[in-house]
Design an enzyme around this catalytic site. Structure first.
Site, short mmCIF file in Angstrom:
data_model
loop_
_atom_site.label_atom_id
_atom_site.label_comp_id
_atom_site.label_asym_id
_atom_site.label_seq_id
_atom_site.Cartn_x
_atom_site.Cartn_y
_atom_site.Cartn_z
N VAL A 103 31.14 26.46 -2.75
CA VAL A 103 30.34 27.66 -2.49
C VAL A 103 30.52 28.68 -3.60
O VAL A 103 29.56 29.32 -4.03
CB VAL A 103 30.70 28.29 -1.12
CG1 VAL A 103 29.94 29.59 -0.92
CG2 VAL A 103 30.37 27.32 0.01
N CYS B 182 26.88 28.43 8.52
CA CYS B 182 25.72 27.91 7.78
C CYS B 182 24.68 27.22 8.66
O CYS B 182 23.58 26.91 8.20
CB CYS B 182 26.17 26.97 6.66
SG CYS B 182 27.37 25.73 7.18
N GLN C 240 24.84 17.90 10.23
CA GLN C 240 25.39 18.69 9.15
C GLN C 240 25.96 17.84 8.01
O GLN C 240 26.72 16.90 8.23
CB GLN C 240 26.49 19.62 9.70
CG GLN C 240 25.94 20.59 10.73
CD GLN C 240 27.00 21.48 11.35
OE1 GLN C 240 26.92 21.79 12.54
NE2 GLN C 240 27.97 21.94 10.58
N HIS D 139 21.80 21.01 5.87
CA HIS D 139 22.02 20.94 7.31
C HIS D 139 20.67 20.88 8.02
O HIS D 139 19.76 21.67 7.73
CB HIS D 139 22.79 22.16 7.79
CG HIS D 139 24.24 22.15 7.43
ND1 HIS D 139 24.85 21.10 6.78
CD2 HIS D 139 25.23 23.07 7.66
CE1 HIS D 139 26.13 21.38 6.62
NE2 HIS D 139 26.39 22.56 7.13
#
Length: 337
Positions: free
Chosen positions: A13, A127, A154, A240
């Site tokens: 990230v 998320c 996911q 996702h």
């Protein structure tokens, strides 16, 4: 121009955060990068400059305006007071502060006004929560929502870089007729679907599922919302997916609903004119949007709607939302507090 720090800059990230800051042309004056001790001394190139990665120290956040944290939640809890003491703003990607009453939980397209009451810490939702609330927020423009049931699919990157490596290693072992080894996940993820994301609570739901429930209520300012979730891990790298069933107070009108979704910033309806053009991780990631498709009436309930959504968990699910929160704080003149 603003002074920025990223904690967890070498993670999946954190790396994406740098990309988003660049593509959004965020007004950066000075950029500091932090990570764990094993990453100290690494050089990261950004905007024509070479920046050394360091560990967080006592005075690391002096003269910073925004601190983006994409490290473990235990790190967030440690640095939170330091960021506040430095009169900077922590935009946190973990779950350390999400449900704190004095910490806004923000998706700018849904509740941007909540940044007005921040006290130096703003949280990013899970998320899976982010794309869901964006669609639910739009759908409230059609009718009151009585009930939501969501199942998620996911990608492994949601569990970090080691999870991605585990999937890749398992695929290689299977291809060479070797026995796959699992460490990050409780079961083999390659060629499999695991109906568990995070650990189980006493009620039989996982922590991930309860995050969706509790965070959705907080963001939408609706503690009475009836919502439940099932979260699964699938063997894809990024993106996702969610299958959602919504029950309204009124009978479903697909034409009106699709028009409402198309007008919502950040949402794209993929298969409006072609049923086969539904969103998948391969055709609906690597950008900031939430893609929606398979929009149809619930055959068992005239007030029910079914749809499918896909979003990039590293971008809108994390890095993009963080940068958009900072932009919102600037736009609403809430950098100082």
């Amino acid at each position: 121009m603003y002074n920025i720090a990223i904690v967890g800059a070498t993670g999946v990230v954190g790396k994406k955060m740098l990309e988003v800051l660049k593509t959004h042309n965020f007004p950066i004056n000075n950029l500091k990068l932090f990570a764990s001790e094993k990453s100290v001394g690494k050089k990261i190139h950004f905007d024509g400059k070479e920046i050394l990665v360091d560990i967080v120290r006592e005075n690391s956040f002096i003269d910073t305006d925004f601190v983006f944290c994409s490290a473990d939640s235990s790190v967030s809890k440690i640095i939170g007071p330091s960021v506040r003491n430095a009169h900077s703003i922590l935009i946190d990607d973990g779950n350390a502060f999400r449900m704190d009453s004095d910490v806004p939980l923000i998706v700018p397209e849904v509740n941007s006004q909540d940044v007005d009451w921040h006290k130096g810490i703003v949280s990013i939702p899970n998320c899976t929560t982010t794309p869901l609330v964006m669609v639910l927020h739009a759908l409230k423009g059609f009718s009151n929502i009585d009930r939501v049931n969501v199942s998620t699919y996911q990608a492994v990157s949601g569990a970090g870089a080691q999870a991605v490596k585990e999937l890749e290693d398992q695929i290689k072992k299977i291809a060479s007729n070797q026995k796959p080894i699992n460490d990050v996940f409780p079961h083999q993820i390659a060629m499999n679907v695991i109906p568990q994301v995070d650990s189980f609570e006493k009620n039989g739901y996982t922590k991930e599922e309860m995050k969706i429930v509790n965070e959705t209520k907080k963001i939408m300012h609706d503690e009475e919302l009836l919502i439940s979730a099932t979260c699964t891990r699938v063997p894809t790298i990024v993106g996702h997916c969610e299958s959602v069933n919504v029950t309204f107070s009124d009978e479903v009108d697909l034409v009106k609903i699709i028009l409402i979704l198309e007008k919502q910033q950040g949402i794209i309806v993929r298969d409006k004119t072609d049923f086969n053009n539904y969103p998948t991780p391969l055709n609906s990631t690597l950008d900031d949007n939430v893609y929606v498709g398979r929009i149809r009436k619930d055959l068992s309930n005239k007030k029910g709607l079914l749809f499918w959504l896909v979003a990039d968990n590293l971008m809108k699910g994390a890095a993009t939302n963080a940068v958009q929160i900072a932009e919102t704080i600037i736009e609403r003149n809430k950098v100082s507090y």
